[in-house]
Design an enzyme around this catalytic site. Structure first.
Site, PDB file in Angstrom:
ATOM      1  N   GLU A  29       0.826  -1.201   0.000  1.00  0.00           N
ATOM      2  CA  GLU A  29       0.000   0.000   0.000  1.00  0.00           C
ATOM      3  C   GLU A  29       0.866   1.259   0.000  1.00  0.00           C
ATOM      4  O   GLU A  29       1.886   1.317   0.680  1.00  0.00           O
ATOM      5  CB  GLU A  29      -0.902  -0.004   1.240  1.00  0.00           C
ATOM      6  CG  GLU A  29      -1.795  -1.231   1.327  1.00  0.00           C
ATOM      7  CD  GLU A  29      -2.352  -1.444   2.718  1.00  0.00           C
ATOM      8  OE1 GLU A  29      -2.532  -0.436   3.445  1.00  0.00           O
ATOM      9  OE2 GLU A  29      -2.600  -2.603   3.099  1.00  0.00           O
ATOM     10  N   GLU A  59      -3.631  -7.182   3.614  1.00  0.00           N
ATOM     11  CA  GLU A  59      -2.300  -7.720   3.878  1.00  0.00           C
ATOM     12  C   GLU A  59      -2.182  -9.190   3.493  1.00  0.00           C
ATOM     13  O   GLU A  59      -1.142  -9.632   2.997  1.00  0.00           O
ATOM     14  CB  GLU A  59      -1.938  -7.515   5.351  1.00  0.00           C
ATOM     15  CG  GLU A  59      -1.607  -6.079   5.714  1.00  0.00           C
ATOM     16  CD  GLU A  59      -2.808  -5.163   5.794  1.00  0.00           C
ATOM     17  OE1 GLU A  59      -2.627  -3.930   5.730  1.00  0.00           O
ATOM     18  OE2 GLU A  59      -3.945  -5.683   5.919  1.00  0.00           O
ATOM     19  N   ASP A  84       2.128  -4.102  13.006  1.00  0.00           N
ATOM     20  CA  ASP A  84       0.798  -4.344  13.541  1.00  0.00           C
ATOM     21  C   ASP A  84      -0.162  -4.857  12.465  1.00  0.00           C
ATOM     22  O   ASP A  84      -1.037  -5.684  12.737  1.00  0.00           O
ATOM     23  CB  ASP A  84       0.259  -3.055  14.157  1.00  0.00           C
ATOM     24  CG  ASP A  84       1.296  -2.339  14.994  1.00  0.00           C
ATOM     25  OD1 ASP A  84       1.168  -2.300  16.220  1.00  0.00           O
ATOM     26  OD2 ASP A  84       2.268  -1.805  14.400  1.00  0.00           O
ATOM     27  N   PHE A  85       0.006  -4.361  11.225  1.00  0.00           N
ATOM     28  CA  PHE A  85      -0.884  -4.771  10.137  1.00  0.00           C
ATOM     29  C   PHE A  85      -0.514  -6.140   9.580  1.00  0.00           C
ATOM     30  O   PHE A  85      -1.335  -6.805   8.943  1.00  0.00           O
ATOM     31  CB  PHE A  85      -0.860  -3.733   9.007  1.00  0.00           C
ATOM     32  CG  PHE A  85      -1.277  -2.349   9.421  1.00  0.00           C
ATOM     33  CD1 PHE A  85      -1.974  -2.127  10.597  1.00  0.00           C
ATOM     34  CD2 PHE A  85      -0.963  -1.259   8.632  1.00  0.00           C
ATOM     35  CE1 PHE A  85      -2.359  -0.845  10.984  1.00  0.00           C
ATOM     36  CE2 PHE A  85      -1.341   0.028   9.002  1.00  0.00           C
ATOM     37  CZ  PHE A  85      -2.042   0.238  10.183  1.00  0.00           C
ATOM     38  N   HIS A 128      -0.533   0.529  16.747  1.00  0.00           N
ATOM     39  CA  HIS A 128       0.482   1.006  15.814  1.00  0.00           C
ATOM     40  C   HIS A 128       1.853   1.129  16.478  1.00  0.00           C
ATOM     41  O   HIS A 128       2.729   1.812  15.961  1.00  0.00           O
ATOM     42  CB  HIS A 128       0.097   2.375  15.243  1.00  0.00           C
ATOM     43  CG  HIS A 128      -1.169   2.385  14.444  1.00  0.00           C
ATOM     44  ND1 HIS A 128      -2.401   2.323  15.021  1.00  0.00           N
ATOM     45  CD2 HIS A 128      -1.380   2.447  13.104  1.00  0.00           C
ATOM     46  CE1 HIS A 128      -3.338   2.354  14.073  1.00  0.00           C
ATOM     47  NE2 HIS A 128      -2.746   2.429  12.902  1.00  0.00           N
TER      48      HIS A 128
END
Length: 319
Positions: A29, A59, A84-85, A128
């Site tokens: 992204e 993801e 985190d993602f 985050h």
């Protein structure tokens, strides 16, 4: 030798790799606008959308596509934006990328570099600001890297692209603007630590931004007559046991420092290994087992700082 920041060093390293090898591509992204930290700045203009690929916000799809690309001969660099993602893509990372070479007898290789920025990101709160490197060090089949300087971010990214296996690549969310000299010809081998400071009284083992805090703490300790040797692991798997063991035998005391939650952090693996070898008195310093708060006062409570490293080091030495 050029002076550049941590983000620019990564972009320059990836540009050099893409110029040298047409199989290197990047996907994720926000790559088209240079990445949210500037770590892909200028690459879309140089290589076009066929090699700098903007993806949907998924993801699992991003990493799944990268595994397929790798199995067909490409070398994908995967952008997760923040670690985190990456939790949305754990099946693809752990069960597909990491295990493919073993499960199919080496017929397939997944030379993917999965970039997952770690660490507290100021005022970004619990979702985050995580440091989850120990999760990935636990997974057979993954190489785990954590550069702390612009030079290492340049050189380790080159090494990651050349190693032929999936790499969990951890850049720190608050190191992007850090500047330093970068020599594009300098190699950094996977599995080799760097000694930031020589010392005789205490060994401090760390990585990523915590290695920088450890060096600052060592300078403070010197004012108290304590000479600390500081080791930046750079690679968590495989980690440089030889360098750590040599220092531990010399000093007899080892403090392991990391920003990640102390409970079950990678420091526990180092501490257990040193204990099994019986070569040093060992202590750890990591974050408390609580989510990172958004409020500045709450965030400050969970940060590992040079002052806290100094206090822990002095307690370990009984001073």
């Amino acid at each position: 030798m050029a002076v550049m920041n941590y983000a620019a060093a990564a972009a320059a390293s990836l540009k050099a790799a893409m110029q040298a090898d047409a199989s290197v591509v990047a996907l994720g992204e926000d790559l088209g606008r240079g990445g949210i930290f500037g770590q892909y700045r200028g690459l879309l203009e140089d290589f076009g959308p066929e090699r700098i690929i903007d993806t949907p916000i998924s993801e699992a799809t991003i990493v799944g596509a990268a595994v397929g690309m790798a199995l067909t001969g490409l070398k994908p660099v995967v952008e997760m934006r923040v670690i985190d993602f990456a939790l949305c893509a754990m099946d693809e990372i752990v069960n597909q990328a990491a295990k493919n070479r073993f499960m199919f007898g080496g017929q397939g290789r997944v030379p993917a570099v999965i970039r997952m920025p770690i660490g507290i990101w100021s005022a970004s709160a619990a979702q985050h600001s995580q440091s989850l490197e120990s999760w990935f060090a636990h997974v057979p089949g993954l190489v785990v890297l954590a550069p702390s300087t612009p030079q290492d971010n340049y050189s380790l990214l080159q090494a990651a692209l050349q190693c032929g296996d999936p790499v969990a690549y951890f850049e720190h969310k608050e190191l992007w603007a850090t500047e330093g000299e970068v020599d594009a010809t300098q190699r950094v081998d996977i599995g080799r630590a760097r000694i930031l400071r020589e010392g005789r009284d205490l060994t401090i083992v760390s990585w990523s931004k915590a290695a920088i805090w450890s060096a600052e703490a060592a300078a403070q300790l010197a004012n108290h007559g304590i000479e600390a040797e500081v080791i930046d692991l750079r690679t968590l798997w495989p980690w440089d046991r030889e360098t750590v063991f040599t220092s531990a035998r010399k000093t007899g005391c080892v403090l392991i420092v990391h920003e990640a939650v102390q409970v079950a952090g990678f420091g526990a693996e180092i501490a257990a290994t040193l204990a099994e070898e019986g070569m040093a008195k060992v202590a750890r310093l990591g974050g408390p087992r609580v989510p990172v708060g958004y409020a500045p006062l709450l965030e400050a409570e969970v940060r590992v700082t040079p002052d806290r490293i100094v206090a822990k080091a002095k307690a370990l030495l009984g001073r």
